[in-house]
Write an enzyme that holds these catalytic residues in place. Structure first.
Site, PDB file in Angstrom:
ATOM      1  N   LYS A  71       0.802  -1.235   0.000  1.00 41.48           N
ATOM      2  CA  LYS A  71       0.000   0.000   0.000  1.00 41.48           C
ATOM      3  C   LYS A  71       0.837   1.289   0.000  1.00 41.48           C
ATOM      4  O   LYS A  71       0.377   2.317  -0.486  1.00 41.48           O
ATOM      5  CB  LYS A  71      -0.946   0.011   1.205  1.00 41.48           C
ATOM      6  CG  LYS A  71      -2.097  -0.977   1.073  1.00 41.48           C
ATOM      7  CD  LYS A  71      -3.095  -0.797   2.192  1.00 41.48           C
ATOM      8  CE  LYS A  71      -4.210  -1.822   2.077  1.00 41.48           C
ATOM      9  NZ  LYS A  71      -5.315  -1.568   2.997  1.00 41.48           N
ATOM     10  N   ASP A 108     -10.070   2.852   1.862  1.00 42.88           N
ATOM     11  CA  ASP A 108     -10.185   2.388   3.255  1.00 42.88           C
ATOM     12  C   ASP A 108     -10.674   3.557   4.107  1.00 42.88           C
ATOM     13  O   ASP A 108     -11.320   3.393   5.134  1.00 42.88           O
ATOM     14  CB  ASP A 108      -8.821   1.950   3.809  1.00 42.88           C
ATOM     15  CG  ASP A 108      -8.284   0.718   3.113  1.00 42.88           C
ATOM     16  OD1 ASP A 108      -9.094  -0.121   2.688  1.00 42.88           O
ATOM     17  OD2 ASP A 108      -7.054   0.601   2.998  1.00 42.88           O
TER      18      ASP A 108
END
Ligand code: ATR
Length: 284
Positions: A71, A108
């Site tokens: 990420k 997210d």
């Protein structure tokens, strides 16, 4: 699934990625939308992440999700980041633009707030508590600030880590909301603030094992509080069971997983996916 000569691809890069529920969930949404696109797992060794990101463009992918451990490392291979990805410092969604350039985004961040809203809750103008200051906690905290929370409280077993994340988010998002940091326990906040908590986002890994552990005693929470769990295996964590027994409103971990996926789908295709089809795929 009907593959044609025009079928396009999206996927999820991770290492490992074989446990991912995203292919099932996204392919259900793609099928429900009638799009000629397939979502595939992409196991990418960390040593090859640069090549893999460039490969998205070379192979005509529409985009990709990105999961652990990539990420942060994908960022240097992208052409631009959305504000959310910049503030969080992590990307979970890449979109390949029509000109071949690549945009990094983070869903997210709003997945948690979106899951709360899907269940009738709201963070705007409210006091919210996030349990956990890891990657997930940081993203959810930023999402709450972007979504207009009045006060964001980050509680973590290691208090110093919560303080560091809060200091960083406060510096990046000044004047957005009041920020507080503390440990996992009743003493972290005065009773007057506990009484104002309208949502709790559980982002620690507590509950993933069978030790029966809970991250926080639900008895400190006011009766109108809405609790969201991010652990989805098991679905009924000891914490969710305790919150349910107390009569609090709860949202399970698959809802957050679903919502970050739904927001990635919207980012790639510009249309809302069929969330019920996604949930059916996750439940089966
Ligand atoms: P993620 O990226 O999924 O958030 P992470 O960065 O490894 O994962 O963070 C894990 C989180 O779970 C952290 O907040 C961690 O607390 P510490 O910072 O104190 O390590 C929390 N956590 C893990 N095990 C825990 C436990 N047994 N009790 C309380 N918190 C725990």
């Amino acid at each position: 699934m009907n593959l044609t000569g025009r079928t396009r691809l999206v996927g999820v890069m991770g290492w490992p990625v074989s446990h991912s529920r995203s292919p099932a969930m996204h392919n259900a949404a793609l099928q429900a939308a009638g799009l000629d696109v397939v979502y595939v797992p992409l196991p990418v060794d960390p040593a090859n992440i640069g090549e893999a990101v460039r490969g998205l463009r070379a192979l005509g992918f529409r985009g990709s999700n990105v999961t652990i451990p990539h990420k942060q490392t994908v960022i240097e291979y992208l052409d631009r980041l959305t504000d959310e990805a910049k503030v969080i410092g992590a990307v979970n969604t890449i979109r390949v633009e029509a000109d071949g350039s690549m945009t990094g985004h983070n869903t997210d961040c709003y997945g948690a707030v979106g899951a709360l809203r899907q269940d009738g809750g709201e963070v705007a103008g409210r006091t919210v508590v996030i349990l956990g200051a890891g990657g997930a906690g940081r993203a959810v905290a930023a999402g709450c600030a972007f979504a207009g929370a009045r006060r964001v409280v980050l509680l973590n077993r290691t208090v110093e880590r919560a303080r560091e994340v809060v200091a960083e988010l406060r510096a990046k998002l000044p004047d957005r909301c009041e920020w507080l940091a503390g440990g996992l326990g009743k003493d972290a906040l005065p009773e007057s603030i506990w009484a104002e908590v309208s949502a709790v986002f559980q982002t620690t890994s507590v509950g993933m094992n069978d030790f029966g552990e809970i991250p926080l005693d639900a008895n400190v929470l006011p009766s109108g509080c809405h609790v969201l769990e991010s652990v989805y295996s098991p679905l009924n964590t000891p914490f969710l069971l305790q919150c349910r027994a107390r009569g609090l409103r709860i949202t399970d971990g698959l809802a957050m997983l679903l919502e970050q996926g739904a927001l990635s789908f919207e980012f790639w295709f510009g249309i809302a996916p069929d969330r019920r089809a996604m949930r059916r795929a996750l439940d089966s």
